[in-house]
Design a protein around this motif. Structure first.
Motif, PDB file in Angstrom:
ATOM      1  N   ASP A  50       0.856  -1.184   0.000  1.00  0.00           N
ATOM      2  CA  ASP A  50       0.000   0.000   0.000  1.00  0.00           C
ATOM      3  C   ASP A  50       0.890   1.230   0.000  1.00  0.00           C
ATOM      4  O   ASP A  50       1.469   1.597   1.022  1.00  0.00           O
ATOM      5  N   LEU A  51       0.999   1.893  -1.161  1.00  0.00           N
ATOM      6  CA  LEU A  51       1.909   3.029  -1.293  1.00  0.00           C
ATOM      7  C   LEU A  51       1.536   4.157  -0.346  1.00  0.00           C
ATOM      8  O   LEU A  51       2.405   4.738   0.316  1.00  0.00           O
ATOM      9  N   GLY A  52       0.258   4.486  -0.262  1.00  0.00           N
ATOM     10  CA  GLY A  52      -0.156   5.578   0.601  1.00  0.00           C
ATOM     11  C   GLY A  52       0.198   5.339   2.052  1.00  0.00           C
ATOM     12  O   GLY A  52       0.695   6.237   2.748  1.00  0.00           O
ATOM     13  N   THR A  71       2.122  -3.320 -15.273  1.00  0.00           N
ATOM     14  CA  THR A  71       2.069  -3.840 -13.906  1.00  0.00           C
ATOM     15  C   THR A  71       1.854  -2.725 -12.882  1.00  0.00           C
ATOM     16  O   THR A  71       1.720  -2.998 -11.692  1.00  0.00           O
ATOM     17  N   GLY A  72       1.850  -1.478 -13.355  1.00  0.00           N
ATOM     18  CA  GLY A  72       1.739  -0.351 -12.443  1.00  0.00           C
ATOM     19  C   GLY A  72       2.999  -0.102 -11.638  1.00  0.00           C
ATOM     20  O   GLY A  72       2.953   0.599 -10.613  1.00  0.00           O
ATOM     21  N   PHE A  73       4.132  -0.655 -12.088  1.00  0.00           N
ATOM     22  CA  PHE A  73       5.380  -0.502 -11.334  1.00  0.00           C
ATOM     23  C   PHE A  73       5.761   0.969 -11.249  1.00  0.00           C
ATOM     24  O   PHE A  73       5.958   1.652 -12.249  1.00  0.00           O
ATOM     25  N   ARG A  74       5.890   1.418 -10.021  1.00  0.00           N
ATOM     26  CA  ARG A  74       6.159   2.824  -9.741  1.00  0.00           C
ATOM     27  C   ARG A  74       7.191   2.912  -8.619  1.00  0.00           C
ATOM     28  O   ARG A  74       7.192   2.100  -7.698  1.00  0.00           O
ATOM     29  N   PHE A 108       9.009   0.924  -3.915  1.00  0.00           N
ATOM     30  CA  PHE A 108       8.453   0.267  -5.092  1.00  0.00           C
ATOM     31  C   PHE A 108       7.002  -0.115  -4.812  1.00  0.00           C
ATOM     32  O   PHE A 108       6.694  -0.666  -3.751  1.00  0.00           O
ATOM     33  N   SER A 109       6.115   0.125  -5.769  1.00  0.00           N
ATOM     34  CA  SER A 109       4.728  -0.311  -5.638  1.00  0.00           C
ATOM     35  C   SER A 109       4.213  -0.752  -6.999  1.00  0.00           C
ATOM     36  O   SER A 109       4.765  -0.372  -8.041  1.00  0.00           O
ATOM     37  N   TYR A 110       3.149  -1.558  -6.969  1.00  0.00           N
ATOM     38  CA  TYR A 110       2.576  -2.157  -8.177  1.00  0.00           C
ATOM     39  C   TYR A 110       1.057  -2.126  -8.097  1.00  0.00           C
ATOM     40  O   TYR A 110       0.481  -2.076  -7.003  1.00  0.00           O
ATOM     41  N   SER A 111       0.427  -2.209  -9.279  1.00  0.00           N
ATOM     42  CA  SER A 111      -1.020  -2.384  -9.315  1.00  0.00           C
ATOM     43  C   SER A 111      -1.396  -3.858  -9.309  1.00  0.00           C
ATOM     44  O   SER A 111      -2.556  -4.202  -9.113  1.00  0.00           O
TER      45      SER A 111
END
Length: 256
Positions: free
Chosen positions: A157-159, A182-185, A199-202
């Motif tokens: 959970d990025l937030g 993949t939503g890789f951010r 690192f975060s993903y969808s």
């Protein structure tokens, strides 16, 4: 500094000291029978042997939550690679330019499989969270020797992850979406010269429970404790906490 110390478990202290000192430019500032402290300008890398070290549990899939790698800023990625090649160091990826971020990077492994990164140049942030914080980061000089720069770790959970570490003083610099499929951010949070690469993903991010008695295990030393953490302990008896994504944090007074 915000990230004051990184504890890495190693199988052979002499070999690991030679690796981090001779190939990466760390300065030995303290030693004992089972540990050595090396200064990397903005943080201490503490190498520590275990009586019965288990094999590393680190997995190559970047979607696996928790600790991913340790990054160092260098004057020249290619010059550092020449030294690593002479020592037959194993690389995960060799020098490449990341156009989206304006940097030149390479990934390689230490003798026990801990993933390390070299980064040349300041980052360009496709998504800017704070122009002021980015300007402050750019004041950091080009390092004369490799300088500890960041820890990379994956979150669910990025937030929530940003909230945990912003509460400890980390300012959001910027972010980049590197794989829309993949939503890789990656979000970059900075405090006093040290950075958390989040690192975060969808897509699904598998859980991973770090083994504090495994080789390649890493704990980061922070002056505070992330919210929502569970209590743990290093084999040498020092108290740690483990955040919601499995990142192990050595809190409070982290000097041995």
């Amino acid at each position: 500094m915000a990230i004051e110390r990184i504890v890495i478990h190693v199988s052979n202290l002499h070999d690991s000291v030679e690796f981090y000192r001779d190939l990466l430019g760390g300065l030995v500032v303290g030693t004992g029978d089972d540990h050595a402290d090396l200064d990397f300008v903005t943080a201490i890398i503490e190498l520590r042997t275990l009586a019965e070290g288990r094999p590393t549990t680190w997995q190559a899939d970047e979607r696996v939550r928790g600790f991913r790698h340790i990054g160092f800023k260098v004057r020249s990625v290619d010059a550092t690679i020449l030294k690593l090649d002479e020592a037959d160091v194993e690389f995960r990826s060799r020098a490449e330019d990341i156009d989206a971020l304006g940097v030149r990077i390479a990934f390689f492994f230490d003798p026990d499989g801990t993933l390390l990164e070299l980064v040349e140049r300041h980052l360009d942030y496709p998504i800017a969270h704070s122009v002021e914080a980015i300007a402050e980061e750019r004041k950091m000089p080009v390092p004369d020797r490799p300088r500890f720069d960041h820890i990379g770790f994956t979150v669910d959970d990025l937030g929530a992850a940003r909230g945990r570490y912003e509460a400890l003083g980390f300012a959001a610099l910027g972010a980049a979406v590197l794989d829309p499929e993949t939503g890789f951010r990656i979000d970059f949070l900075r405090h006093e010269g040290t950075v958390l690469e989040v690192f975060s993903y969808s897509v699904h991010t598998p859980d991973h429970v770090a083994d504090p008695r495994a080789l390649g295990f890493a704990a980061i030393g922070l002056p505070g404790e992330p919210d929502g953490s569970s209590v743990g302990m290093l084999p040498d008896g020092r108290r740690t906490v483990v955040d919601a994504d499995g990142l192990t944090v050595l809190t409070g007074s982290v000097v041995r």
